[in-house]
Write a protein that holds these residues in place. Structure first.
Motif, PDB file in Angstrom:
ATOM      1  N   ASP A  66     -25.933  -5.420 -19.819  1.00 26.07           N
ATOM      2  CA  ASP A  66     -25.124  -4.915 -18.713  1.00 26.07           C
ATOM      3  C   ASP A  66     -25.347  -5.900 -17.568  1.00 26.07           C
ATOM      4  OD1 ASP A  66     -23.714  -3.600 -16.769  1.00 26.07           O
ATOM      5  OD2 ASP A  66     -24.521  -1.621 -17.227  1.00 26.07           O
ATOM      6  N   PRO A  67     -24.394  -6.789 -17.317  1.00 22.06           N
ATOM      7  CA  PRO A  67     -24.617  -7.852 -16.330  1.00 22.06           C
ATOM      8  C   PRO A  67     -24.860  -7.311 -14.922  1.00 22.06           C
ATOM      9  CG  PRO A  67     -22.716  -8.339 -17.697  1.00 22.06           C
ATOM     10  CD  PRO A  67     -23.089  -6.916 -17.974  1.00 22.06           C
ATOM     11  N   ILE A  68     -24.175  -6.234 -14.569  1.00 21.40           N
ATOM     12  CA  ILE A  68     -24.410  -5.556 -13.296  1.00 21.40           C
ATOM     13  C   ILE A  68     -24.402  -4.053 -13.558  1.00 21.40           C
ATOM     14  CG2 ILE A  68     -23.579  -5.070 -10.965  1.00 21.40           C
ATOM     15  CD1 ILE A  68     -24.495  -7.872 -11.062  1.00 21.40           C
ATOM     16  N   ASP A  69     -25.563  -3.453 -13.649  1.00 22.07           N
ATOM     17  CA  ASP A  69     -25.641  -1.996 -13.741  1.00 22.07           C
ATOM     18  C   ASP A  69     -25.746  -1.471 -12.307  1.00 22.07           C
ATOM     19  OD1 ASP A  69     -26.021   0.410 -15.580  1.00 22.07           O
ATOM     20  OD2 ASP A  69     -27.630   0.653 -14.120  1.00 22.07           O
ATOM     21  N   GLY A  70     -24.707  -0.770 -11.904  1.00 19.69           N
ATOM     22  CA  GLY A  70     -24.581  -0.367 -10.506  1.00 19.69           C
ATOM     23  C   GLY A  70     -23.515  -1.184  -9.810  1.00 19.69           C
ATOM     24  N   SER A  71     -22.386  -1.368 -10.498  1.00 19.76           N
ATOM     25  CA  SER A  71     -21.341  -2.258  -9.979  1.00 19.76           C
ATOM     26  C   SER A  71     -20.788  -1.814  -8.637  1.00 19.76           C
ATOM     27  CB  SER A  71     -20.186  -2.350 -10.991  1.00 19.76           C
ATOM     28  OG  SER A  71     -20.608  -2.930 -12.188  1.00 19.76           O
ATOM     29  N   VAL A 111     -17.192  -9.160  -9.516  1.00 18.30           N
ATOM     30  CA  VAL A 111     -18.639  -9.364  -9.575  1.00 18.30           C
ATOM     31  C   VAL A 111     -19.160  -9.132 -10.990  1.00 18.30           C
ATOM     32  CG1 VAL A 111     -19.284  -6.996  -8.898  1.00 18.30           C
ATOM     33  CG2 VAL A 111     -20.810  -8.922  -8.373  1.00 18.30           C
ATOM     34  N   ASP A 112     -18.590  -8.157 -11.717  1.00 15.85           N
ATOM     35  CA  ASP A 112     -18.987  -7.932 -13.108  1.00 15.85           C
ATOM     36  C   ASP A 112     -18.643  -9.139 -13.963  1.00 15.85           C
ATOM     37  OD1 ASP A 112     -19.892  -5.205 -12.894  1.00 15.85           O
ATOM     38  OD2 ASP A 112     -17.808  -4.584 -12.743  1.00 15.85           O
ATOM     39  N   ALA A 113     -17.418  -9.638 -13.803  1.00 20.06           N
ATOM     40  CA  ALA A 113     -16.959 -10.755 -14.623  1.00 20.06           C
ATOM     41  C   ALA A 113     -17.797 -12.000 -14.371  1.00 20.06           C
ATOM     42  CB  ALA A 113     -15.488 -11.036 -14.344  1.00 20.06           C
ATOM     43  N   ALA A 114     -18.116 -12.272 -13.119  1.00 19.33           N
ATOM     44  CA  ALA A 114     -18.891 -13.468 -12.791  1.00 19.33           C
ATOM     45  C   ALA A 114     -20.298 -13.379 -13.363  1.00 19.33           C
ATOM     46  CB  ALA A 114     -18.946 -13.656 -11.274  1.00 19.33           C
ATOM     47  N   ALA A 115     -20.918 -12.207 -13.244  1.00 21.46           N
ATOM     48  CA  ALA A 115     -22.269 -12.038 -13.765  1.00 21.46           C
ATOM     49  C   ALA A 115     -22.288 -12.152 -15.280  1.00 21.46           C
ATOM     50  CB  ALA A 115     -22.830 -10.685 -13.324  1.00 21.46           C
ATOM     51  N   ALA A 121     -31.373 -16.138 -16.763  1.00 19.79           N
ATOM     52  CA  ALA A 121     -30.111 -15.432 -16.558  1.00 19.79           C
ATOM     53  C   ALA A 121     -30.091 -14.730 -15.204  1.00 19.79           C
ATOM     54  CB  ALA A 121     -29.879 -14.437 -17.686  1.00 19.79           C
ATOM     55  N   THR A 122     -31.221 -14.191 -14.798  1.00 14.47           N
ATOM     56  CA  THR A 122     -31.317 -13.551 -13.482  1.00 14.47           C
ATOM     57  C   THR A 122     -31.018 -14.550 -12.371  1.00 14.47           C
ATOM     58  OG1 THR A 122     -32.900 -11.890 -14.226  1.00 14.47           O
ATOM     59  CG2 THR A 122     -32.893 -12.396 -11.880  1.00 14.47           C
ATOM     60  N   SER A 123     -31.582 -15.749 -12.486  1.00 13.77           N
ATOM     61  CA  SER A 123     -31.307 -16.786 -11.488  1.00 13.77           C
ATOM     62  C   SER A 123     -29.832 -17.149 -11.468  1.00 13.77           C
ATOM     63  CB  SER A 123     -32.146 -18.033 -11.787  1.00 13.77           C
ATOM     64  OG  SER A 123     -33.523 -17.754 -11.670  1.00 13.77           O
ATOM     65  N   ASP A 124     -29.226 -17.186 -12.641  1.00 11.90           N
ATOM     66  CA  ASP A 124     -27.803 -17.509 -12.718  1.00 11.90           C
ATOM     67  C   ASP A 124     -26.953 -16.415 -12.068  1.00 11.90           C
ATOM     68  OD1 ASP A 124     -28.499 -19.783 -14.133  1.00 11.90           O
ATOM     69  OD2 ASP A 124     -28.079 -18.900 -16.090  1.00 11.90           O
ATOM     70  N   VAL A 125     -27.307 -15.161 -12.329  1.00 11.67           N
ATOM     71  CA  VAL A 125     -26.553 -14.056 -11.713  1.00 11.67           C
ATOM     72  C   VAL A 125     -26.739 -14.070 -10.207  1.00 11.67           C
ATOM     73  CG1 VAL A 125     -26.321 -11.551 -11.562  1.00 11.67           C
ATOM     74  CG2 VAL A 125     -26.602 -12.638 -13.794  1.00 11.67           C
ATOM     75  N   ARG A 127     -25.779 -18.496 -20.875  1.00 12.58           N
ATOM     76  CA  ARG A 127     -27.185 -18.669 -21.253  1.00 12.58           C
ATOM     77  C   ARG A 127     -27.397 -18.378 -22.732  1.00 12.58           C
ATOM     78  NH1 ARG A 127     -30.930 -21.680 -18.580  1.00 12.58           N
ATOM     79  NH2 ARG A 127     -30.350 -21.628 -16.384  1.00 12.58           N
ATOM     80  N   LEU A 128     -26.745 -17.332 -23.229  1.00  8.40           N
ATOM     81  CA  LEU A 128     -26.937 -16.928 -24.618  1.00  8.40           C
ATOM     82  C   LEU A 128     -26.344 -17.930 -25.600  1.00  8.40           C
ATOM     83  CD1 LEU A 128     -26.340 -13.096 -24.289  1.00  8.40           C
ATOM     84  CD2 LEU A 128     -28.508 -14.250 -24.739  1.00  8.40           C
ATOM     85  N   GLU A 129     -25.397 -18.741 -25.136  1.00  9.43           N
ATOM     86  CA  GLU A 129     -24.827 -19.761 -26.016  1.00  9.43           C
ATOM     87  C   GLU A 129     -25.876 -20.761 -26.484  1.00  9.43           C
ATOM     88  OE1 GLU A 129     -21.646 -21.597 -23.927  1.00  9.43           O
ATOM     89  OE2 GLU A 129     -20.297 -19.865 -24.089  1.00  9.43           O
ATOM     90  N   ALA A 130     -26.941 -20.903 -25.724  1.00 10.65           N
ATOM     91  CA  ALA A 130     -27.984 -21.874 -26.072  1.00 10.65           C
ATOM     92  C   ALA A 130     -29.035 -21.314 -27.020  1.00 10.65           C
ATOM     93  CB  ALA A 130     -28.665 -22.365 -24.791  1.00 10.65           C
TER      94      ALA A 130
END
Length: 263
Positions: free
Chosen positions: A83-88, A44-48, A11-15, A55-58
Protein backbone atom coordinates in the motif's frame (compact mmCIF):
# COMPACT_ATOMS: atom_id res chain seq x y z
CA UNK A 1 18.50 -13.37 -1.05
CA UNK A 2 16.77 -10.01 -1.17
CA UNK A 3 17.45 -7.69 1.76
CA UNK A 4 13.82 -6.67 2.18
CA UNK A 5 14.43 -4.20 5.01
CA UNK A 6 17.01 -2.32 2.94
CA UNK A 7 14.69 -2.31 -0.06
CA UNK A 8 11.79 -0.98 2.04
CA UNK A 9 13.97 1.78 3.45
CA UNK A 10 15.09 2.75 -0.06
CA UNK A 11 11.45 2.75 -1.18
CA UNK A 12 10.59 5.00 1.76
CA UNK A 13 13.22 7.50 0.62
CA UNK A 14 11.79 7.37 -2.88
CA UNK A 15 8.25 7.99 -1.65
CA UNK A 16 9.47 10.86 0.51
CA UNK A 17 11.02 12.45 -2.58
CA UNK A 18 7.80 11.90 -4.53
CA UNK A 19 5.87 13.63 -1.75
CA UNK A 20 8.26 16.58 -1.91
CA UNK A 21 7.52 16.89 -5.62
CA UNK A 22 3.82 17.15 -4.75
CA UNK A 23 3.95 19.72 -1.96
CA UNK A 24 0.36 20.90 -1.80
CA UNK A 25 -3.19 19.66 -1.86
CA UNK A 26 -3.56 21.02 -5.39
CA UNK A 27 -0.74 18.72 -6.50
CA UNK A 28 -1.73 15.65 -4.49
CA UNK A 29 -5.49 15.30 -4.79
CA UNK A 30 -6.34 15.32 -8.54
CA UNK A 31 -7.93 12.03 -9.56
CA UNK A 32 -5.75 10.33 -12.17
CA UNK A 33 -7.54 7.00 -12.53
CA UNK A 34 -9.17 4.13 -10.67
CA UNK A 35 -7.30 1.51 -8.67
CA UNK A 36 -7.85 -2.22 -8.97
CA UNK A 37 -9.20 -2.14 -5.42
CA UNK A 38 -12.11 0.01 -6.59
CA UNK A 39 -11.12 3.36 -5.13
CA UNK A 40 -10.21 6.47 -7.09
CA UNK A 41 -6.48 6.86 -7.66
CA UNK A 42 -5.25 10.32 -6.75
CA UNK A 43 -1.96 11.82 -7.83
CA UNK A 44 -0.16 11.16 -4.55
CA UNK A 45 -1.11 7.46 -4.62
CA UNK A 46 0.04 7.07 -8.22
CA UNK A 47 3.36 8.82 -7.61
CA UNK A 48 4.14 6.76 -4.52
CA UNK A 49 3.23 3.49 -6.19
CA UNK A 50 5.31 4.31 -9.25
CA UNK A 51 8.54 4.74 -7.27
CA UNK A 52 7.95 1.66 -5.11
CA UNK A 53 7.32 -0.50 -8.17
CA UNK A 54 10.49 0.89 -9.73
CA UNK A 55 12.44 -0.35 -6.71
CA UNK A 56 10.90 -3.80 -7.02
CA UNK A 57 12.00 -4.05 -10.64
CA UNK A 58 15.55 -4.51 -9.37
CA UNK A 59 14.69 -7.53 -7.20
CA UNK A 60 16.70 -10.52 -8.41
CA UNK A 61 14.03 -13.16 -7.89
CA UNK A 62 10.63 -14.03 -9.28
CA UNK A 63 7.91 -12.26 -7.31
CA UNK A 64 4.19 -11.60 -7.46
CA UNK A 65 3.29 -8.01 -6.70
CA UNK A 66 -0.01 -7.05 -5.08
CA UNK A 67 -0.51 -3.30 -5.00
CA UNK A 68 -3.48 -1.08 -4.25
CA UNK A 69 -3.63 0.72 -7.58
CA UNK A 70 -2.28 -1.71 -10.20
CA UNK A 71 -3.60 -4.91 -8.65
CA UNK A 72 -1.78 -8.25 -8.94
CA UNK A 73 0.88 -9.18 -11.47
CA UNK A 74 3.87 -11.49 -11.73
CA UNK A 75 4.19 -15.23 -11.23
CA UNK A 76 6.63 -15.73 -8.36
CA UNK A 77 5.90 -17.71 -5.22
CA UNK A 78 7.09 -14.76 -3.12
CA UNK A 79 4.29 -12.21 -2.83
CA UNK A 80 5.04 -8.55 -2.12
CA UNK A 81 1.96 -6.70 -0.89
CA UNK A 82 2.10 -2.90 -1.12
CA UNK A 83 0.00 0.00 0.00
CA UNK A 84 2.09 2.94 -1.24
CA UNK A 85 0.08 5.44 0.82
CA UNK A 86 -2.12 4.03 3.57
CA UNK A 87 -4.08 7.06 4.67
CA UNK A 88 -4.41 8.75 1.29
CA UNK A 89 -6.96 11.30 2.43
CA UNK A 90 -4.62 12.41 5.21
CA UNK A 91 -1.71 12.56 2.77
CA UNK A 92 -3.47 14.69 0.21
CA UNK A 93 -4.85 17.07 2.85
CA UNK A 94 -1.50 17.47 4.62
CA UNK A 95 -2.42 15.62 7.82
CA UNK A 96 0.77 13.88 9.02
CA UNK A 97 -0.68 10.42 9.67
CA UNK A 98 -0.11 8.16 6.68
CA UNK A 99 2.27 5.37 5.82
CA UNK A 100 4.01 3.15 3.32
CA UNK A 101 3.09 -0.50 4.00
CA UNK A 102 4.99 -3.44 2.49
CA UNK A 103 4.57 -7.13 3.35
CA UNK A 104 6.61 -10.02 1.98
CA UNK A 105 5.04 -13.48 1.96
CA UNK A 106 6.21 -16.96 0.98
CA UNK A 107 2.83 -17.72 -0.59
CA UNK A 108 -0.55 -16.27 -1.56
CA UNK A 109 -2.27 -16.12 1.86
CA UNK A 110 -2.12 -13.92 4.96
CA UNK A 111 -0.60 -16.73 6.99
CA UNK A 112 2.34 -16.79 4.56
CA UNK A 113 3.51 -13.28 5.46
CA UNK A 114 7.10 -13.47 6.69
CA UNK A 115 8.07 -9.80 6.91
CA UNK A 116 6.13 -6.60 7.47
CA UNK A 117 7.24 -2.99 7.15
CA UNK A 118 5.26 0.17 7.88
CA UNK A 119 6.80 3.65 7.73
CA UNK A 120 4.91 6.56 9.28
CA UNK A 121 5.68 9.70 7.25
CA UNK A 122 4.34 11.91 10.03
CA UNK A 123 6.46 10.73 12.97
CA UNK A 124 9.21 9.02 10.97
CA UNK A 125 8.61 5.84 12.97
CA UNK A 126 9.62 2.56 11.35
CA UNK A 127 7.53 -0.47 12.30
CA UNK A 128 8.82 -3.93 11.33
CA UNK A 129 8.10 -7.57 12.07
CA UNK A 130 9.69 -10.84 11.04
CA UNK A 131 7.73 -14.03 11.61
CA UNK A 132 9.02 -15.84 14.66
CA UNK A 133 11.36 -12.98 15.59
CA UNK A 134 9.01 -10.40 17.08
CA UNK A 135 7.87 -6.89 16.23
CA UNK A 136 10.06 -3.81 16.32
CA UNK A 137 9.74 -0.04 16.47
CA UNK A 138 12.74 1.85 15.10
CA UNK A 139 14.76 -1.34 15.45
CA UNK A 140 13.92 -1.94 19.12
CA UNK A 141 11.95 -5.04 20.03
CA UNK A 142 8.44 -4.21 21.14
CA UNK A 143 7.59 -5.43 24.61
CA UNK A 144 6.31 -4.14 27.90
CA UNK A 145 3.25 -2.03 27.15
CA UNK A 146 0.32 -4.05 25.87
CA UNK A 147 -3.31 -3.21 25.13
CA UNK A 148 -5.41 -3.02 28.27
CA UNK A 149 -7.77 -5.85 29.21
CA UNK A 150 -10.60 -3.36 28.88
CA UNK A 151 -10.99 -1.10 25.87
CA UNK A 152 -10.07 2.39 26.94
CA UNK A 153 -9.22 3.49 23.38
CA UNK A 154 -10.83 1.93 20.30
CA UNK A 155 -9.63 2.98 16.86
CA UNK A 156 -12.30 3.04 14.17
CA UNK A 157 -10.93 2.97 10.61
CA UNK A 158 -12.41 3.08 7.09
CA UNK A 159 -15.03 5.43 8.42
CA UNK A 160 -17.64 7.34 6.51
CA UNK A 161 -19.65 9.60 8.78
CA UNK A 162 -22.71 7.43 8.14
CA UNK A 163 -20.80 4.30 9.23
CA UNK A 164 -19.66 5.93 12.45
CA UNK A 165 -23.19 7.12 13.19
CA UNK A 166 -24.48 3.60 12.60
CA UNK A 167 -21.90 1.72 14.66
CA UNK A 168 -20.71 4.03 17.44
CA UNK A 169 -23.75 3.33 19.61
CA UNK A 170 -22.97 -0.40 19.44
CA UNK A 171 -19.69 0.06 21.34
CA UNK A 172 -21.13 2.19 24.16
CA UNK A 173 -20.27 0.33 27.34
CA UNK A 174 -17.52 -1.61 25.55
CA UNK A 175 -15.10 1.16 24.58
CA UNK A 176 -14.50 4.26 26.68
CA UNK A 177 -13.07 6.47 23.92
CA UNK A 178 -12.98 6.40 20.12
CA UNK A 179 -10.13 7.48 17.88
CA UNK A 180 -10.49 7.87 14.11
CA UNK A 181 -6.99 8.44 12.80
CA UNK A 182 -7.24 7.63 9.11
CA UNK A 183 -4.70 4.84 8.54
CA UNK A 184 -5.59 1.24 9.27
CA UNK A 185 -1.98 0.07 8.99
CA UNK A 186 -0.77 2.62 11.53
CA UNK A 187 -3.67 1.97 13.90
CA UNK A 188 -2.73 -1.74 13.94
CA UNK A 189 0.88 -0.79 14.63
CA UNK A 190 -0.28 1.34 17.55
CA UNK A 191 -2.19 -1.67 18.87
CA UNK A 192 1.00 -3.73 18.66
CA UNK A 193 2.72 -1.08 20.79
CA UNK A 194 -0.13 -0.92 23.32
CA UNK A 195 -0.99 2.66 22.41
CA UNK A 196 -4.61 1.70 21.69
CA UNK A 197 -6.58 -1.26 22.99
CA UNK A 198 -8.53 -2.35 19.92
CA UNK A 199 -8.94 -1.56 16.22
CA UNK A 200 -11.78 -2.24 13.85
CA UNK A 201 -12.61 -1.24 10.31
CA UNK A 202 -16.17 -0.33 9.45
CA UNK A 203 -15.93 -1.61 5.89
CA UNK A 204 -14.16 -4.67 4.44
CA UNK A 205 -10.39 -4.44 4.70
CA UNK A 206 -8.06 -5.47 1.88
CA UNK A 207 -4.80 -7.31 2.27
CA UNK A 208 -2.87 -4.26 1.08
CA UNK A 209 -4.21 -2.38 4.11
CA UNK A 210 -3.29 -4.94 6.75
CA UNK A 211 -0.76 -7.52 5.49
CA UNK A 212 2.30 -5.83 7.01
CA UNK A 213 0.80 -4.47 10.22
CA UNK A 214 -1.08 -7.66 11.09
CA UNK A 215 2.27 -9.40 11.50
CA UNK A 216 3.28 -6.92 14.20
CA UNK A 217 0.01 -7.61 16.03
CA UNK A 218 0.43 -11.38 15.78
CA UNK A 219 4.12 -11.31 16.71
CA UNK A 220 3.12 -9.54 19.93
CA UNK A 221 0.67 -12.39 20.62
CA UNK A 222 -2.41 -10.21 20.22
CA UNK A 223 -5.61 -11.13 18.39
CA UNK A 224 -6.76 -10.15 14.91
CA UNK A 225 -9.63 -11.53 12.88
CA UNK A 226 -11.59 -11.17 9.67
CA UNK A 227 -14.94 -12.21 11.12
CA UNK A 228 -16.88 -12.33 7.85
CA UNK A 229 -14.19 -14.36 6.04
CA UNK A 230 -12.43 -16.76 8.40
CA UNK A 231 -9.93 -18.20 8.94
CA UNK A 232 -7.59 -15.21 9.09
CA UNK A 233 -4.51 -17.16 7.96
CA UNK A 234 -6.22 -18.24 4.73
CA UNK A 235 -7.19 -14.72 3.62
CA UNK A 236 -5.96 -14.21 0.04
CA UNK A 237 -3.29 -11.61 -0.62
CA UNK A 238 -5.17 -9.57 -3.19
CA UNK A 239 -7.01 -6.25 -3.48
CA UNK A 240 -10.52 -7.51 -2.72
CA UNK A 241 -12.22 -6.54 0.54
CA UNK A 242 -14.04 -9.52 2.05
CA UNK A 243 -14.45 -8.70 5.72
CA UNK A 244 -14.06 -6.04 8.33
CA UNK A 245 -10.95 -6.50 10.44
CA UNK A 246 -11.14 -6.57 14.23
CA UNK A 247 -8.06 -6.63 16.47
CA UNK A 248 -7.47 -6.39 20.22
CA UNK A 249 -5.26 -7.66 23.00
CA UNK A 250 -7.23 -10.89 23.43
CA UNK A 251 -9.50 -13.12 21.33
CA UNK A 252 -12.28 -12.49 23.83
CA UNK A 253 -12.20 -8.74 23.21
CA UNK A 254 -12.17 -9.38 19.45
CA UNK A 255 -15.26 -11.55 19.82
CA UNK A 256 -16.98 -8.94 21.99
CA UNK A 257 -16.35 -6.23 19.40
CA UNK A 258 -17.40 -8.45 16.52
CA UNK A 259 -20.67 -9.30 18.23
CA UNK A 260 -21.38 -5.65 19.01
CA UNK A 261 -20.64 -4.46 15.48
CA UNK A 262 -22.69 -7.27 13.95
CA UNK A 263 -25.79 -6.62 16.02
Amino acid sequence: MTDWLALCRDATSDVRAALADLPSRAHREPVVGAGKGGDETVAVDAAAERVVLARLEAVDEEITIVSEEVGTFGAGRTHVVIDPIDGSLNAKRGIPFFALSIAVASGPAMGDVEFGYVHDFGTGEEWTATRGEGARLNGDLLGGDAPKDRIEILSFEATLTSSVAEKAAAVVGIAHRLRIMGSLALSLCHLAAGRVDAVCSLKPARSVDIAAAQLLVRERGFAIDLPEAPPFEAAPLDVEGRSRVVAAGTPELCQLLTAALSA
